[in-house]
Design a protein around this motif. Structure first.
Motif, PDB file in Angstrom:
ATOM      1  N   THR A 132     -84.014-127.948  -9.299  1.00  0.00           N
ATOM      2  CA  THR A 132     -83.053-126.916  -9.687  1.00  0.00           C
ATOM      3  C   THR A 132     -81.630-127.394  -9.375  1.00  0.00           C
ATOM      4  O   THR A 132     -81.352-127.861  -8.270  1.00  0.00           O
ATOM      5  CB  THR A 132     -83.328-125.605  -8.933  1.00  0.00           C
ATOM      6  N   GLU A 154     -77.710-112.220  -9.733  1.00  0.00           N
ATOM      7  CA  GLU A 154     -78.791-113.183  -9.529  1.00  0.00           C
ATOM      8  C   GLU A 154     -78.226-114.556  -9.184  1.00  0.00           C
ATOM      9  O   GLU A 154     -78.728-115.238  -8.290  1.00  0.00           O
ATOM     10  CB  GLU A 154     -79.667-113.257 -10.779  1.00  0.00           C
ATOM     11  N   TYR A 155     -77.174-114.954  -9.898  1.00  0.00           N
ATOM     12  CA  TYR A 155     -76.531-116.240  -9.613  1.00  0.00           C
ATOM     13  C   TYR A 155     -75.951-116.247  -8.192  1.00  0.00           C
ATOM     14  O   TYR A 155     -76.137-117.207  -7.431  1.00  0.00           O
ATOM     15  CB  TYR A 155     -75.418-116.504 -10.631  1.00  0.00           C
ATOM     16  N   LEU A 158     -78.758-116.549  -5.626  1.00  0.00           N
ATOM     17  CA  LEU A 158     -79.312-117.896  -5.577  1.00  0.00           C
ATOM     18  C   LEU A 158     -78.362-118.849  -4.859  1.00  0.00           C
ATOM     19  O   LEU A 158     -78.789-119.643  -4.002  1.00  0.00           O
ATOM     20  CB  LEU A 158     -79.598-118.396  -6.996  1.00  0.00           C
ATOM     21  N   LEU A 199     -84.874-112.468  -9.943  1.00  0.00           N
ATOM     22  CA  LEU A 199     -84.558-113.878  -9.731  1.00  0.00           C
ATOM     23  C   LEU A 199     -85.827-114.678  -9.459  1.00  0.00           C
ATOM     24  O   LEU A 199     -86.026-115.763 -10.006  1.00  0.00           O
ATOM     25  CB  LEU A 199     -83.576-114.021  -8.566  1.00  0.00           C
ATOM     26  N   LEU A 203     -87.236-117.873 -11.718  1.00  0.00           N
ATOM     27  CA  LEU A 203     -87.493-119.179 -11.126  1.00  0.00           C
ATOM     28  C   LEU A 203     -88.939-119.605 -11.373  1.00  0.00           C
ATOM     29  O   LEU A 203     -89.214-120.738 -11.775  1.00  0.00           O
ATOM     30  CB  LEU A 203     -87.197-119.148  -9.619  1.00  0.00           C
ATOM     31  N   LEU A 222     -85.299-119.386   1.606  1.00  0.00           N
ATOM     32  CA  LEU A 222     -85.514-120.257   0.461  1.00  0.00           C
ATOM     33  C   LEU A 222     -86.353-121.449   0.908  1.00  0.00           C
ATOM     34  O   LEU A 222     -86.034-122.109   1.902  1.00  0.00           O
ATOM     35  CB  LEU A 222     -84.174-120.724  -0.111  1.00  0.00           C
TER      36      LEU A 222
END
Length: 225
Positions: A132, A154-155, A158, A199, A203, A222
């Motif tokens: 990613t 969402e961005y 992340l 999200l 993914l 994460l």
């Protein structure tokens, strides 16, 4: 990215806040030295835009306090005081840049992006974790070189997880980072749960070898496969 703007001139504060919000930053305001000091003790920021001349004292006091409590936020001094002594003292106290007033907002954006790249992402515009990649300049995300479409929240979520990839992220810190000063308007964390759920699905559906794992009662982390 979450920004603290410490500026006591209402019109300038409004202009800078609006411009940064348009660029998708979360912006919190402090109009006095005391308000700024209280905020840095409670919240985490990616960068602080700091005026020197403030009601209640000098903005340089805030730089000293950041050192005292071992915080590493990026700091750009924005001030009409353009003496060499002020600039040297501010940089010696840990400021990352000095931008004298008046300045063009485009230059502020460029300086801000530069400081964030250096402080958070080791000077790069591309962040890669497993398969990613995040393009910081264009706010784009790629999995195996294929773009996936994320909404603004969402961005931001992340990016926050990638920049904190070795840390457990609590629901509260995530909500404050995404929601900013308006976190008190939220009745619950449902808006965070919803964005994380979406999200995660994007993914997974696109074959990302990273995922957001819930740590019961604490928050999320994460992980890479």
């Amino acid at each position: 990215m979450k920004i603290l703007l410490v500026e006591d001139e209402p019109e300038m504060a409004q202009s800078i806040s609006h411009s940064l919000t348009q660029e998708k930053y979360v912006v919190e305001n402090a109009y006095t030295l005391q308000a700024a000091l209280e905020k840095i003790h409670i919240y985490e920021y990616d960068c602080i835009l700091l005026d020197i001349s403030l009601p209640g004292g000098s903005g340089l006091t805030l730089l000293k306090e950041l050192q005292k409590i071992n915080k590493t936020e990026g700091v750009i001094i924005i001030s009409a005081k353009n003496s060499l002594d002020d600039k040297i003292e501010g940089l010696n106290l840990g400021a990352d840049d000095y931008l004298p007033k008046p300045f063009h907002l485009a230059e502020l954006h460029a300086r801000l992006k530069s400081v964030l790249r250096r402080k958070k992402f080791e000077g790069t515009n591309l962040l890669t974790l497993a398969n990613t990649t995040i393009d910081l300049q264009n706010r784009m995300v790629f999995i195996d070189e294929k773009e996936i479409v994320l909404n603004r929240k969402e961005y931001d979520i992340l990016l926050y997880f990638v920049s904190n990839k070795n840390r457990l992220v609590s629901k509260t810190s995530l909500a404050e980072h995404i929601w900013g000063d308006r976190i008190d308007e939220a009745d619950s964390f449902e808006f965070i749960y919803s964005q994380i759920k979406n999200l995660r699905k994007k993914l997974q559906d696109n074959g990302a070898r990273i995922s957001l794992v819930a740590v019961y009662g604490l928050g999320y982390k994460l992980v890479t496969e």
